[in-house]
Design a protein around this motif. Structure first.
Motif, PDB file in Angstrom:
ATOM      1  N   VAL A 165      -4.282   9.462 -14.607  1.00  0.00           N
ATOM      2  CA  VAL A 165      -5.118   9.858 -13.471  1.00  0.00           C
ATOM      3  C   VAL A 165      -6.472   9.162 -13.542  1.00  0.00           C
ATOM      4  O   VAL A 165      -6.994   8.667 -12.530  1.00  0.00           O
ATOM      5  N   TYR A 166      -7.045   9.087 -14.724  1.00  0.00           N
ATOM      6  CA  TYR A 166      -8.370   8.470 -14.875  1.00  0.00           C
ATOM      7  C   TYR A 166      -8.367   6.998 -14.443  1.00  0.00           C
ATOM      8  O   TYR A 166      -9.296   6.537 -13.775  1.00  0.00           O
ATOM      9  N   PHE A 167      -7.311   6.283 -14.794  1.00  0.00           N
ATOM     10  CA  PHE A 167      -7.297   4.843 -14.539  1.00  0.00           C
ATOM     11  C   PHE A 167      -6.644   4.442 -13.218  1.00  0.00           C
ATOM     12  O   PHE A 167      -6.796   3.288 -12.794  1.00  0.00           O
ATOM     13  N   THR A 168      -5.933   5.339 -12.549  1.00  0.00           N
ATOM     14  CA  THR A 168      -5.182   4.905 -11.357  1.00  0.00           C
ATOM     15  C   THR A 168      -5.498   5.658 -10.067  1.00  0.00           C
ATOM     16  O   THR A 168      -5.353   5.085  -8.988  1.00  0.00           O
TER      17      THR A 168
ATOM     18  N   THR B  69       0.818  -1.213   0.000  1.00  0.00           N
ATOM     19  CA  THR B  69       0.000   0.000   0.000  1.00  0.00           C
ATOM     20  C   THR B  69       0.851   1.261   0.000  1.00  0.00           C
ATOM     21  O   THR B  69       0.409   2.305  -0.475  1.00  0.00           O
ATOM     22  N   PHE B  70       2.068   1.173   0.532  1.00  0.00           N
ATOM     23  CA  PHE B  70       2.955   2.332   0.514  1.00  0.00           C
ATOM     24  C   PHE B  70       3.615   2.504  -0.849  1.00  0.00           C
ATOM     25  O   PHE B  70       3.966   3.616  -1.232  1.00  0.00           O
ATOM     26  N   ARG B  71       3.789   1.409  -1.584  1.00  0.00           N
ATOM     27  CA  ARG B  71       4.265   1.548  -2.964  1.00  0.00           C
ATOM     28  C   ARG B  71       3.237   2.299  -3.797  1.00  0.00           C
ATOM     29  O   ARG B  71       3.582   3.112  -4.659  1.00  0.00           O
ATOM     30  N   LYS B  72       1.978   2.031  -3.522  1.00  0.00           N
ATOM     31  CA  LYS B  72       0.908   2.745  -4.211  1.00  0.00           C
ATOM     32  C   LYS B  72       0.946   4.227  -3.847  1.00  0.00           C
ATOM     33  O   LYS B  72       0.804   5.103  -4.716  1.00  0.00           O
ATOM     34  N   ARG B  73       1.168   4.510  -2.578  1.00  0.00           N
ATOM     35  CA  ARG B  73       1.290   5.901  -2.146  1.00  0.00           C
ATOM     36  C   ARG B  73       2.486   6.586  -2.803  1.00  0.00           C
ATOM     37  O   ARG B  73       2.414   7.760  -3.183  1.00  0.00           O
ATOM     38  N   LEU B  74       3.588   5.859  -2.918  1.00  0.00           N
ATOM     39  CA  LEU B  74       4.773   6.424  -3.549  1.00  0.00           C
ATOM     40  C   LEU B  74       4.482   6.815  -5.000  1.00  0.00           C
ATOM     41  O   LEU B  74       4.932   7.868  -5.467  1.00  0.00           O
TER      42      LEU B  74
END
Length: 546
Positions: A490-493, A302-307
Motif C-alpha cells: 500500500v505504501y509504495f503503490t 490505466t484499467f490494469r492499474k485499477r484492476l
C-alpha cells in the motif's frame, strides 16, 4: 449518447471535430471543480431533500446486513448442540463448505450481476437480488439436512451478490458531492448491524428445545431484505445510469430535487448544470476511450492499474485476519480456554455491537482524511495487535490456560484489532473502489471486487478451520506476515483519490485521449470518418454529431 450537446449549441456541435471536442471535454473535467458551485447555508439535516436523500442511502446500505447476519449467525450455530447434531457435527472442510455457501452463490452470480446493473439499472438490480435473498432465507429455515441447508445458502449468496453489485454504485452516484465519501463508506458498516441482530437472536434462541433454536434465526435472515424490499422501490435511479441511456431530463429532475431541493435559486441551477455537464462529458469520453467490457481491465494500461487496486483492496478487506473472528470466533475462543457456549455467544454479540459503533464513527469522519493515510494507519494497527495477540496466545497455551489474564489480554487484542480494521478495511474499501472506477466500468469493477472477496472467503472458509485445528495459535503468524506485506505494498503503490469527484478521479490515473487508451486513436478516426459531412462550399469536413 442521444441528443447530448455537452454544453454546446447545435451549430457548435455540428462544426466541432471529434478531436477538438474530446479536448474541450477533457478541459472541462480538468479545470472546473464542483466546489465552485456548491453552497449550503445550514447543516444538511435542516434540509428536507437531504433528509430524504440520506434515508434512501440508508435503505440501500441495508443490503450489506445480509452478509453480516450470515457470518454472525453461522458463528452462533457452531455453539448450538441442536444445529451441530442436525448437520452431522460438521468439521474441517465440511464446515468450510457451509461457511462458503453464500460465497459459492456470489461467485455464480458474477456472470450476470454487472450486466443486469448496466442493462436495467442499479435500482432494479437491487430489487431482484433482494427477492432471491428472501426466497433463500425461507428455504434455509425449512431445510432438513446438510445438503438442503447448503443449497439454500447458495441461493442467498446469489441474491446478495446481485444486490451488492449495484448498491455501492447507486449510493456513490446519488449522493450529494460533499457527503459522497461518508455515504459510500457507511455502506459496509451495516454489515455489523446484521451481525448484531444475528448474534443476539442466536443467543436468545439457544435454550429453545429442538431445531427451532437454529430455524428461527435462519428464517429471520430474510427479514431485513424483506424490510428493504418494502421501501427501496422509493429510491430514485442513478442519474449516471439515466444519462447513459439518454434519459437526461429525468436525471436532471433527480439531481435538482435531491441536490438542491427543487430550488429556483440561480446557484441551484448552476450546480445541476455543472453536474449534468460533468457526467455527460465523462460518459462520452468513456464511450470513446473504452469498450465498457471486462477485457478493458486487461487491455488498457490505466484499467490494469485499477484492476490491481480492486484485487488487492479485496485482499486487505478479507485476508487481514478478520476471517478468523468473523466465522470461527468459537475456535479462537477455544484456543484461549473460553469454551462455554453461553460465554462465546455473549462475546460474539458484544463484539458486533462494538464493531458497529466504531465503523459508523469511522465512516462519519472518513471525509477528513486522505485515503492512503487511513489505509496505512489501519494496516499498521492490525499488524501491531496481531503480533501481541499471537504472543499472548502462545504463552497462554504453554501454561495450559491457567492464567485468565492472558485470555483477557487476547480478548483485548481482538477488540483493538477491530478498532484498527473498522477504520480502514470496512467502509473505506467500497469508497475507494467506487472512486477509482469510471461509470462505464463501476458495476463491473465492483462485481470483480465481490468475486475477489468471495474467492478469498473460500480460502477463509476451508483453510482457517483446518489450520486452527492443526496448528492453533501458530496460524496467527501467517497473518502477521500477510499484514506486513500489505503495509509495504500500500505504501509504495496506492494512489490518492481524496478531494476529487467521481468524474475527476480519472486525472489521478492519467487518463488522457490516445495516450493511455490504445484503442482511442482508431476509435476517433473511425468516428470521424463515419460522421463525415459536406460543408456548404462542397468540401468534406469530418465532425461528430452526438
Amino acid at each position: 449518447m442521444s441528443d447530448s450537446k455537452i454544453g454546446y449549441t447545435k451549430e457548435q456541435n455540428d462544426s466541432i471535430s471529434i478531436t477538438d471536442k474530446i479536448q474541450l471535454q477533457q478541459e472541462l473535467l480538468n479545470t472546473e471543480s464542483v466546489d465552485n458551485y456548491l453552497y449550503l447555508e445550514k447543516s444538511w439535516w435542516n434540509y428536507s431533500h437531504f433528509r430524504w436523500l440520506h434515508f434512501y442511502v440508508f435503505l440501500i446500505t441495508l443490503t450489506s446486513t445480509s452478509n453480516g447476519y450470515d457470518g454472525s449467525m453461522l458463528n452462533g450455530f457452531q455453539s448450538l448442540e441442536t444445529w451441530n447434531k442436525h448437520m452431522g457435527y460438521p468439521e474441517g472442510s465440511i464446515l468450510g463448505a457451509l461457511s462458503n455457501g453464500t460465497t459459492f452463490g456470489s461467485i455464480i452470480a458474477f456472470a450476470t450481476a454487472s450486466y443486469l446493473s448496466d442493462k436495467f439499472g442499479r435500482k432494479y438490480c437491487i430489487l431482484g437480488g433482494l427477492v432471491v435473498c428472501v426466497i433463500g432465507a425461507i428455504l434455509q429455515g425449512a431445510s432438513y439436512n446438510y445438503a438442503f441447508f447448503l443449497i439454500s445458502r447458495i441461493i442467498i449468496g446469489i441474491g446478495f451478490s446481485t444486490a451488492m453489485c449495484s448498491s455501492p454504485s447507486l449510493i456513490a452516484e446519488l449522493s450529494y458531492p460533499p457527503y459522497r465519501a461518508t455515504c459510500t463508506a457507511c455502506y459496509n458498516t451495516l454489515w455489523y448491524f446484521g451481525a448484531i441482530i444475528a448474534a443476539w437472536v442466536t443467543y436468545g434462541t439457544r435454550n429453545i428445545d429442538g431445531n427451532a433454536a437454529w430455524r428461527v434465526p435462519s428464517y429471520l435472515q430474510g427479514f431485513l431484505p424483506l424490510v428493504q424490499l418494502s421501501f427501496v422501490w422509493m429510491v430514485p435511479e442513478s442519474p449516471r445510469f439515466l444519462i447513459s441511456k439518454g434519459r437526461n431530463e429525468q436525471a436532471r429532475k433527480i439531481l435538482h430535487k435531491y441536490h438542491t431541493g427543487s430550488s429556483d435559486d440561480e446557484r441551484a441551477h448552476r450546480l445541476v448544470d455543472f453536474e449534468m455537464r460533468e457526467i455527460e462529458a465523462a460518459l462520452e469520453l468513456e464511450k470513446i476511450y473504452s469498450t465498457s467490457r471486462f477485457v478493458d481491465f486487461i487491455k488498457i494500461k490505466t484499467f490494469r492499474k485499477r484492476l490491481f487496486y480492486i484485487l488487492f483492496t479485496a485482499w486487505i478487506m478479507q485476508l487481514s485476519g478478520n476471517g478468523l473472528v468473523s466465522y470461527y470466533l468459537n475456535k479462537v475462543l477455544d484456543s484461549i480456554g473460553i469454551t462455554s457456549p453461553t460465554k462465546q455467544l455473549q462475546i460474539n454479540g458484544c463484539l458486533m455491537i462494538y464493531n458497529f459503533f466504531i465503523s459508523i464513527f469511522a465512516a462519519c469522519v472518513v471525509y477528513k482524511f486522505k485515503r492512503r493515510t487511513v489505509f496505512l494507519s489501519c494496516i499498521s494497527g492490525m499488524l501491531l495487535t496481531y503480533i501481541i495477540w499471537t504472543a499472548l496466545s502462545a504463552v497462554n497455551q504453554k501454561t495450559n490456560f491457567e492464567h485468565k489474564g492472558l485470555a483477557n489480554g487476547v480478548l483485548a487484542m481482538i477488540f483493538l484489532y477491530y478498532l484498527a480494521y473498522n477504520f480502514g478495511a470496512n467502509g473505506l474499501p467500497y469508497l475507494y473502489i467506487t472512486e477509482i472506477l469510471p461509470y462505464s466500468h463501476r458495476a463491473k469493477g465492483i462485481n470483480l471486487f465481490s468475486v475477489a472477496q468471495n474467492i478469498i472467503l473460500v480460502y477463509n472458509g476451508f483453510v482457517n478451520a483446518v489450520a486452527m485445528e492443526a496448528i492453533e495459535w501458530k496460524y496467527y503468524i501467517v497473518y502477521c506476515c500477510i499484514l506486513a506485506c500489505e503495509l509495504v505494498i500500500v505504501y509504495f503503490t496506492y494512489v490518492e483519490t481524496y478531494g476529487h469527484t467521481l468524474e475527476e478521479v480519472a486525472r489521478v490515473f492519467g487518463d488522457e485521449p490516445t495516450t493511455h487508451f490504445p484503442q482511442a486513436s482508431s476509435q476517433v478516426e473511425k468516428l470521424e470518418v463515419e460522421h463525415a459531412e459536406n460543408t456548404s462550399d462542397g468540401s468534406s469536413k469530418r465532425v461528430l454529431n452526438v
